[in-house]
Design a protein around this motif. Structure first.
Motif, PDB file in Angstrom:
ATOM      1  N   LEU A  85       0.820  -1.207   0.000  1.00 31.56           N
ATOM      2  CA  LEU A  85       0.000   0.000   0.000  1.00 31.56           C
ATOM      3  C   LEU A  85       0.857   1.262   0.000  1.00 31.56           C
ATOM      4  N   LYS A  86       2.000   1.202   0.679  1.00 27.81           N
ATOM      5  CA  LYS A  86       2.911   2.349   0.674  1.00 27.81           C
ATOM      6  C   LYS A  86       3.415   2.630  -0.731  1.00 27.81           C
ATOM      7  N   GLU A  87       3.721   1.570  -1.474  1.00 22.78           N
ATOM      8  CA  GLU A  87       4.148   1.718  -2.869  1.00 22.78           C
ATOM      9  C   GLU A  87       3.038   2.343  -3.705  1.00 22.78           C
ATOM     10  N   LEU A  88       1.788   1.932  -3.441  1.00 23.24           N
ATOM     11  CA  LEU A  88       0.641   2.478  -4.172  1.00 23.24           C
ATOM     12  C   LEU A  88       0.458   3.962  -3.870  1.00 23.24           C
ATOM     13  N   VAL A  89       0.572   4.324  -2.607  1.00 26.68           N
ATOM     14  CA  VAL A  89       0.416   5.727  -2.211  1.00 26.68           C
ATOM     15  C   VAL A  89       1.515   6.586  -2.836  1.00 26.68           C
ATOM     16  N   ASN A  90       2.719   6.052  -2.922  1.00 24.80           N
ATOM     17  CA  ASN A  90       3.846   6.807  -3.485  1.00 24.80           C
ATOM     18  C   ASN A  90       3.787   6.890  -5.012  1.00 24.80           C
ATOM     19  N   ASN A  91       3.114   5.914  -5.637  1.00 20.62           N
ATOM     20  CA  ASN A  91       3.033   5.882  -7.108  1.00 20.62           C
ATOM     21  C   ASN A  91       1.605   5.577  -7.557  1.00 20.62           C
ATOM     22  N   PRO A  92       0.678   6.504  -7.311  1.00 22.14           N
ATOM     23  CA  PRO A  92      -0.721   6.253  -7.667  1.00 22.14           C
ATOM     24  C   PRO A  92      -0.983   6.504  -9.148  1.00 22.14           C
ATOM     25  N   PRO A  93      -2.124   6.054  -9.661  1.00 20.94           N
ATOM     26  CA  PRO A  93      -2.526   6.435 -11.020  1.00 20.94           C
ATOM     27  C   PRO A  93      -2.593   7.968 -11.124  1.00 20.94           C
ATOM     28  N   LYS A  94      -2.426   8.492 -12.329  1.00 20.94           N
ATOM     29  CA  LYS A  94      -2.354   9.945 -12.511  1.00 20.94           C
ATOM     30  C   LYS A  94      -3.596  10.674 -12.015  1.00 20.94           C
ATOM     31  N   ASN A  95      -4.736  10.001 -12.085  1.00 21.88           N
ATOM     32  CA  ASN A  95      -5.996  10.652 -11.694  1.00 21.88           C
ATOM     33  C   ASN A  95      -6.415  10.327 -10.264  1.00 21.88           C
ATOM     34  N   LEU A  96      -5.471   9.822  -9.461  1.00 22.44           N
ATOM     35  CA  LEU A  96      -5.757   9.523  -8.059  1.00 22.44           C
ATOM     36  C   LEU A  96      -4.809  10.302  -7.160  1.00 22.44           C
ATOM     37  N   LYS A  97      -5.396  11.038  -6.224  1.00 24.44           N
ATOM     38  CA  LYS A  97      -4.599  11.819  -5.277  1.00 24.44           C
ATOM     39  C   LYS A  97      -4.799  11.259  -3.876  1.00 24.44           C
ATOM     40  N   PHE A  98      -3.688  10.894  -3.218  1.00 24.31           N
ATOM     41  CA  PHE A  98      -3.711  10.529  -1.805  1.00 24.31           C
ATOM     42  C   PHE A  98      -3.317  11.771  -1.004  1.00 24.31           C
ATOM     43  N   THR A  99      -4.206  12.225  -0.150  1.00 29.01           N
ATOM     44  CA  THR A  99      -3.952  13.473   0.579  1.00 29.01           C
ATOM     45  C   THR A  99      -3.165  13.261   1.860  1.00 29.01           C
ATOM     46  N   GLY A 100      -3.089  12.005   2.347  1.00 27.18           N
ATOM     47  CA  GLY A 100      -2.591  11.769   3.689  1.00 27.18           C
ATOM     48  C   GLY A 100      -3.714  12.039   4.685  1.00 27.18           C
ATOM     49  N   ILE A 101      -3.394  11.989   5.969  1.00 29.06           N
ATOM     50  CA  ILE A 101      -4.413  12.223   6.998  1.00 29.06           C
ATOM     51  C   ILE A 101      -4.848  13.684   6.959  1.00 29.06           C
ATOM     52  N   VAL A 102      -6.165  13.868   6.887  1.00 28.85           N
ATOM     53  CA  VAL A 102      -6.751  15.205   6.807  1.00 28.85           C
ATOM     54  C   VAL A 102      -7.485  15.497   8.114  1.00 28.85           C
ATOM     55  N   ASP A 103      -7.296  16.698   8.660  1.00 28.04           N
ATOM     56  CA  ASP A 103      -8.045  17.092   9.856  1.00 28.04           C
ATOM     57  C   ASP A 103      -9.540  16.983   9.577  1.00 28.04           C
ATOM     58  N   ARG A 104     -10.285  16.570  10.594  1.00 28.24           N
ATOM     59  CA  ARG A 104     -11.708  16.321  10.398  1.00 28.24           C
ATOM     60  C   ARG A 104     -12.459  17.578   9.936  1.00 28.24           C
ATOM     61  N   ASN A 105     -12.035  18.733  10.397  1.00 29.68           N
ATOM     62  CA  ASN A 105     -12.725  19.955   9.989  1.00 29.68           C
ATOM     63  C   ASN A 105     -12.447  20.325   8.537  1.00 29.68           C
ATOM     64  N   GLU A 106     -11.492  19.629   7.913  1.00 30.34           N
ATOM     65  CA  GLU A 106     -11.187  19.855   6.498  1.00 30.34           C
ATOM     66  C   GLU A 106     -11.937  18.878   5.596  1.00 30.34           C
ATOM     67  N   LEU A 107     -12.373  17.748   6.168  1.00 35.92           N
ATOM     68  CA  LEU A 107     -13.046  16.726   5.364  1.00 35.92           C
ATOM     69  C   LEU A 107     -14.309  17.246   4.701  1.00 35.92           C
ATOM     70  N   VAL A 108     -15.000  18.158   5.372  1.00 37.18           N
ATOM     71  CA  VAL A 108     -16.255  18.682   4.815  1.00 37.18           C
ATOM     72  C   VAL A 108     -16.009  19.341   3.456  1.00 37.18           C
ATOM     73  N   ASN A 109     -14.829  19.924   3.256  1.00 36.00           N
ATOM     74  CA  ASN A 109     -14.509  20.547   1.967  1.00 36.00           C
ATOM     75  C   ASN A 109     -14.401  19.501   0.861  1.00 36.00           C
ATOM     76  N   TYR A 110     -13.741  18.378   1.173  1.00 36.94           N
ATOM     77  CA  TYR A 110     -13.597  17.309   0.180  1.00 36.94           C
ATOM     78  C   TYR A 110     -14.941  16.659  -0.137  1.00 36.94           C
ATOM     79  N   LEU A 111     -15.744  16.448   0.888  1.00 38.19           N
ATOM     80  CA  LEU A 111     -17.054  15.835   0.673  1.00 38.19           C
ATOM     81  C   LEU A 111     -17.952  16.719  -0.182  1.00 38.19           C
ATOM     82  N   ASN A 112     -17.771  18.014  -0.096  1.00 40.04           N
ATOM     83  CA  ASN A 112     -18.609  18.932  -0.862  1.00 40.04           C
ATOM     84  C   ASN A 112     -18.196  19.075  -2.313  1.00 40.04           C
ATOM     85  N   ILE A 113     -16.929  18.815  -2.623  1.00 35.19           N
ATOM     86  CA  ILE A 113     -16.536  18.878  -4.044  1.00 35.19           C
ATOM     87  C   ILE A 113     -16.743  17.526  -4.723  1.00 35.19           C
ATOM     88  N   ALA A 114     -17.080  16.500  -3.928  1.00 31.70           N
ATOM     89  CA  ALA A 114     -17.264  15.158  -4.495  1.00 31.70           C
ATOM     90  C   ALA A 114     -18.637  15.022  -5.134  1.00 31.70           C
TER      91      ALA A 114
END
Length: 347
Positions: free
Chosen positions: A212-241
């Motif tokens: 999984l570490k290899e996948l996170v370091n080399n994801p498909p071009k259209n996949l972004k791994f953000t790392g751990i996101v503060d909970r108060n920031e998650l609402v922003n991602y959920l709203n653009i989804a």
């Protein structure tokens, strides 16, 4: 006033649903239920009720003190739900799994977040009569639908075109969460932007860490791994989804799904029996990669279907609202106090 002490290290590791559930309950207790309950955290003085949110060995030891009053245990996982999350040597696994059940069995009352776990606990020898189902919930103040301007601003911040279809998922990066399938789905849909928020909360003992570490370091071009996101920031991602996707192989009652519901974001989940008792009818499902992929392709081309599941998410969020759960928790704690007094557990 009834004295409740919470023993918890649930929020000591970021990116865990257990911590989110604990923080929601603490917010509820201190905002909605302050008139009847005096709540402390990790105090060793005398309490009427002691609510254990995590299974730390020090908590198990102090559960033998008569000062604890009536003891309540919160079940956020069972041994089988840890498979695919952490990797332990067989001997250590057996010892740890036995300890988990011993901890739950030590409690006077158990709370589960999924009713299907009542029977599962019974299979471990725990009396179903002392198990109560109370679902998770999220606050609309924390997770809500933003304005279109706010959504557009966050897309611009991330460099995502306003007309780009976005699939978002979050949780710990581990085998059980189906992160590998999430990446595979991204590869199969190169015109769609995929985002996964979460990291390795358990570090190198995470099951499948190297792969999984290899996948996170080399994801498909259209996949972004953000790392751990503060909970108060998650609402922003959920709203653009346009679509929330959780392809987990095993769950209890994922907070991430409730957070998506509360943000009025359509939800796609792997078809799990565990979901049927709690959120059946509110989400799109797929049994495996092929069906999940077909659902993504179909939803991305049919905005009317997305609109339907957007409304269903809103409906689900009303069922698992802070207001509804405040009544349930108030009744639960009051009844536990009365039982404790009757049995002589509370002096």
């Amino acid at each position: 006033m009834i004295r409740i002490n919470m023993f918890s290290e649930a929020d000591s590791v970021k990116g865990q649903g257990v911590g989110s559930a604990y923080n929601e309950l603490m917010r509820l207790m201190r905002r909605e239920l302050v008139d009847d309950f005096y709540v402390t955290v990790n105090r060793y003085g005398k309490s009427d009720l002691t609510h254990y949110h995590t299974i730390n060995p020090t908590y198990f030891a102090n559960s033998f003190s008569p000062s604890r009053g009536r003891k309540i245990g919160y079940v956020h996982f069972l041994p089988e739900t840890l498979e695919g999350s952490i990797k332990l040597p067989n001997f250590a696994k057996k010892v740890f799994y036995k300890y988990v059940i011993d901890f739950y069995d030590r409690m006077d009352q158990i709370v589960v977040v999924n009713p299907m776990f009542i029977d599962k606990l019974a299979n471990y020898g725990i009396d179903p009569e002392k198990v109560k189902y109370i679902p998770n919930f999220v606050s609309k103040e924390e997770f809500y639908e933003q304005t279109q301007e706010e959504k557009n601003a966050f897309r611009n911040k991330l460099g995502i075109p306003l007309n780009k279809f976005v699939v978002f998922g979050d949780g710990q990066v581990q085998e059980r969460k189906g992160v590998a399938d999430f990446a595979k789905l991204a590869q199969a849909n190169p015109d769609i932007q995929f985002i996964w928020a979460g990291g390795f909360s358990f570090g190198m003992i995470t099951d499948g860490y190297d792969r999984l570490k290899e996948l996170v370091n080399n994801p498909p071009k259209n996949l972004k791994f953000t790392g751990i996101v503060d909970r108060n920031e998650l609402v922003n991602y959920l709203n653009i989804a346009d679509l929330f996707l959780l392809p987990s192989y095993d769950e209890l009652f994922p907070m991430s799904v409730l957070e998506a519901f509360s943000s009025n974001t359509p939800v796609l989940l792997r078809d799990l029996e565990l979901y049927k008792a709690i959120i059946d009818g509110y989400y799109v499902q797929g049994r495996g990669f092929a069906e999940l992929n077909a659902q993504i392709k179909n939803l991305s081309k049919h905005p009317e279907l997305l609109a339907k599941y957007k409304l269903l998410s809103k409906k689900a969020s009303e069922q698992y609202s802070e207001e509804n759960l405040a009544k349930i928790w108030h009744e639960f704690y009051m009844s536990q106090y009365e039982i404790g007094k009757k049995l002589g557990q509370i002096k």
